[in-house]
Design an enzyme around this catalytic site. Structure first.
Site, PDB file in Angstrom:
ATOM      1  N   TYR A 142     -15.912  44.508 -13.327  1.00 55.84           N
ATOM      2  CA  TYR A 142     -16.894  45.328 -12.612  1.00 55.84           C
ATOM      3  C   TYR A 142     -16.502  45.526 -11.145  1.00 55.84           C
ATOM      4  O   TYR A 142     -17.000  46.424 -10.486  1.00 55.84           O
ATOM      5  CB  TYR A 142     -18.297  44.701 -12.694  1.00 55.84           C
ATOM      6  CG  TYR A 142     -18.891  44.705 -14.091  1.00 55.84           C
ATOM      7  CD1 TYR A 142     -18.348  45.483 -15.097  1.00 55.84           C
ATOM      8  CD2 TYR A 142     -19.993  43.923 -14.393  1.00 55.84           C
ATOM      9  CE1 TYR A 142     -18.879  45.475 -16.386  1.00 55.84           C
ATOM     10  CE2 TYR A 142     -20.538  43.916 -15.673  1.00 55.84           C
ATOM     11  CZ  TYR A 142     -19.969  44.694 -16.667  1.00 55.84           C
ATOM     12  OH  TYR A 142     -20.499  44.691 -17.926  1.00 55.84           O
ATOM     13  N   LYS A 193     -10.937  36.437 -24.289  1.00 57.45           N
ATOM     14  CA  LYS A 193     -10.127  37.137 -25.294  1.00 57.45           C
ATOM     15  C   LYS A 193      -8.655  36.870 -24.969  1.00 57.45           C
ATOM     16  O   LYS A 193      -7.904  37.777 -24.603  1.00 57.45           O
ATOM     17  CB  LYS A 193     -10.425  38.642 -25.242  1.00 57.45           C
ATOM     18  CG  LYS A 193     -11.791  39.018 -25.797  1.00 57.45           C
ATOM     19  CD  LYS A 193     -11.844  39.073 -27.302  1.00 57.45           C
ATOM     20  CE  LYS A 193     -11.059  40.251 -27.849  1.00 57.45           C
ATOM     21  NZ  LYS A 193     -10.937  40.175 -29.329  1.00 57.45           N
ATOM     22  N   ASP A 226     -15.397  37.812 -29.206  1.00 53.99           N
ATOM     23  CA  ASP A 226     -15.952  38.613 -30.314  1.00 53.99           C
ATOM     24  C   ASP A 226     -16.473  37.712 -31.427  1.00 53.99           C
ATOM     25  O   ASP A 226     -17.570  37.914 -31.958  1.00 53.99           O
ATOM     26  CB  ASP A 226     -14.912  39.615 -30.855  1.00 53.99           C
ATOM     27  CG  ASP A 226     -13.572  38.978 -31.158  1.00 53.99           C
ATOM     28  OD1 ASP A 226     -13.299  37.865 -30.663  1.00 53.99           O
ATOM     29  OD2 ASP A 226     -12.778  39.585 -31.902  1.00 53.99           O
ATOM     30  N   ASP A 250     -22.221  39.661 -19.642  1.00 57.39           N
ATOM     31  CA  ASP A 250     -23.241  40.705 -19.610  1.00 57.39           C
ATOM     32  C   ASP A 250     -23.715  40.976 -21.040  1.00 57.39           C
ATOM     33  O   ASP A 250     -24.920  41.016 -21.331  1.00 57.39           O
ATOM     34  CB  ASP A 250     -22.591  41.971 -19.003  1.00 57.39           C
ATOM     35  CG  ASP A 250     -23.606  42.998 -18.570  1.00 57.39           C
ATOM     36  OD1 ASP A 250     -24.812  42.741 -18.722  1.00 57.39           O
ATOM     37  OD2 ASP A 250     -23.197  44.067 -18.090  1.00 57.39           O
ATOM     38  N   ASP A 254     -27.203  39.312 -23.201  1.00 55.65           N
ATOM     39  CA  ASP A 254     -28.217  40.214 -23.756  1.00 55.65           C
ATOM     40  C   ASP A 254     -28.430  39.946 -25.253  1.00 55.65           C
ATOM     41  O   ASP A 254     -29.554  40.021 -25.742  1.00 55.65           O
ATOM     42  CB  ASP A 254     -27.832  41.690 -23.545  1.00 55.65           C
ATOM     43  CG  ASP A 254     -28.381  42.228 -22.229  1.00 55.65           C
ATOM     44  OD1 ASP A 254     -28.753  41.405 -21.370  1.00 55.65           O
ATOM     45  OD2 ASP A 254     -28.433  43.460 -22.058  1.00 55.65           O
TER      46      ASP A 254
END
Ligand code: NAD
Length: 370
Positions: A142, A193, A226, A250, A254
């Site tokens: 970001y 990852k 993942d 993020d 959620d």
């Protein structure tokens, strides 16, 4: 008794409505001699824009720096949709996070037994869930440079975001997560990852080194982000603390949030470094939800996320874990008695307003001190 300085920033929409319930609680804690808080009110978001044409004024930023903790409501709303981008309501929150260097975002996902049926997952998968996601908040994709969209001149454009992490950024967030795990079930899961990203390789390496050097007593496991996301919805109770980068955090936080039912139930904390001189840590506590313009002014907002955000301040800024535990129990008993704001209503429950919910929680808390 030590007195603690709080800056209260209610913000917009339902922000002031839910903050009023924190004020009610603070008023009682002070008058009952259980704690001593000095509070100041400031403006943030659209409210600050209306008064000063900025997302937060320099004066309020000074007060945020001087406070022992900032308690934040919510910002935004349609009224401010077309104001200039750099003074939009969110700019106040982003400035606070940046200037106070709040790099660690803590998002607990707790499923109160009384609300297990509000989750999209089966009761047995989520009932009693209590996990903590620690998200790196000031680095990664970001913020990384270059961050561009280039016109290639052939009818095509190219967009570039850069995922970048330095060792020190991974070390400090890892320490926050290990420290939390030590106070909980002593287990940390790191997610990245490393199979396809260099930043994942470094993340994995640094977390492993910090574990070996400083936290061998805590169980550490690594999962690819993942597969971690799958495990979060398959069997979330296997986790205790999860640490991950800004982007994966993020998304994963959620997902974890929704396991618990409603946005109105979810608190968060954003922490900075401990000042070596004062031993204090910069911190901001806020509910995960926004300003909910659709219900603002109607007395329908659920104040629990705001109250538990204050509960996190008790725990992480003021070392008042016992009081925070009692506040959690008071909320659990209020829900167990069938009191619900509209967002968490269920068959046979009584629908109550924001102040009624705040009052009911306070009454349960008072009973625990009687
Ligand atoms: P939102 O979280 O405000 O609302 C989403 C839905 O959840 C709405 O239906 C709302 O009524 C409901 N809801 C949220 N909190 C609730 C509560 N405490 N009790 C009962 N119901 C609740 O998200 P949105 O609608 O996408 O955004 C509205 C505004 O809030 C926008 O301006 C957005 O930019 C802003 N926002 C601010 C923050 C923040 O201040 N940190 C976070 C998210 C969104």
């Amino acid at each position: 008794m030590a007195s603690h300085k709080l800056l209260l920033l209610p913000g917009d929409g339902i922000g002031p409505e839910v903050m009023a319930e924190v004020k009610r609680l603070i008023g009682w804690l002070n008058s009952a001699g259980i704690a001593s808080f000095e509070t100041e009110d400031g403006l943030v978001g659209g409210a600050a824009y209306d008064a000063h044409k900025v997302g937060i004024s320099e004066d309020d930023m000074k007060r945020a720096h001087a406070a022992d903790a900032v308690i934040f409501g919510a910002v935004g709303g349609p009224k401010w949709d077309s104001i200039p981008y750099d003074v939009r309501p969110e700019s106040g929150l982003l400035r606070l996070r940046k200037d106070l260097a709040l790099y660690a975002n803590l998002r607990p996902a707790i499923c109160y037994p009384a609300l297990a049926d509000s989750s999209s997952l089966k009761r047995e998968v989520v009932e009693g869930l209590d996990i903590m996601i620690v998200r790196e908040l000031t680095g990664g994709v970001y913020f990384g440079e270059p961050k561009t969209i280039t016109d290639l001149g052939n009818g095509q454009k190219r967009a570039v975001d850069t995922q970048v992490y330095d060792t020190y950024e991974i070390e400090r967030i890892t320490r926050v997560a290990f420290d939390l795990a030590r106070k909980r079930k002593n287990k940390l899961t790191s997610m990245e990852k490393r199979n396809v990203m260099k930043s994942g390789v470094l993340w994995n390496e640094v977390v492993t080194q910090v574990h070996q050097r400083e936290y061998k007593d805590v169980t550490l496991e690594h999962q690819l982000a993942d597969s971690g996301a799958m495990q979060l919805v398959r069997a979330p109770k296997q986790f205790d603390v999860i640490v991950t980068d800004n982007l994966f955090g993020d998304i994963l936080s959620d997902i974890a949030a929704m396991l618990t039912g409603s946005l109105g139930m979810l608190p968060s904390a954003s922490l900075g470094d401990i000042d070596p001189k004062t031993k204090k840590r910069k911190a901001l506590y806020e509910p995960v939800h926004g300003s909910a313009p659709d219900i603002a002014g109607k007395g329908m907002a659920n104040p629990v996320a705001m109250l538990t955000s204050f509960g996190m301040a008790l725990r992480y800024s003021f070392d008042m874990g016992e009081l925070a535990d009692k506040l959690d129990s008071a909320i659990a008993s209020t829900l167990a008695k069938g009191l619900r704001t509209a967002d968490i209503k269920s068959d046979g429950a009584s629908i109550v307003s924001t102040p009624q919910m705040g009052e009911a929680v306070l009454k349960e808390l008072q009973a625990l001190y009687a």
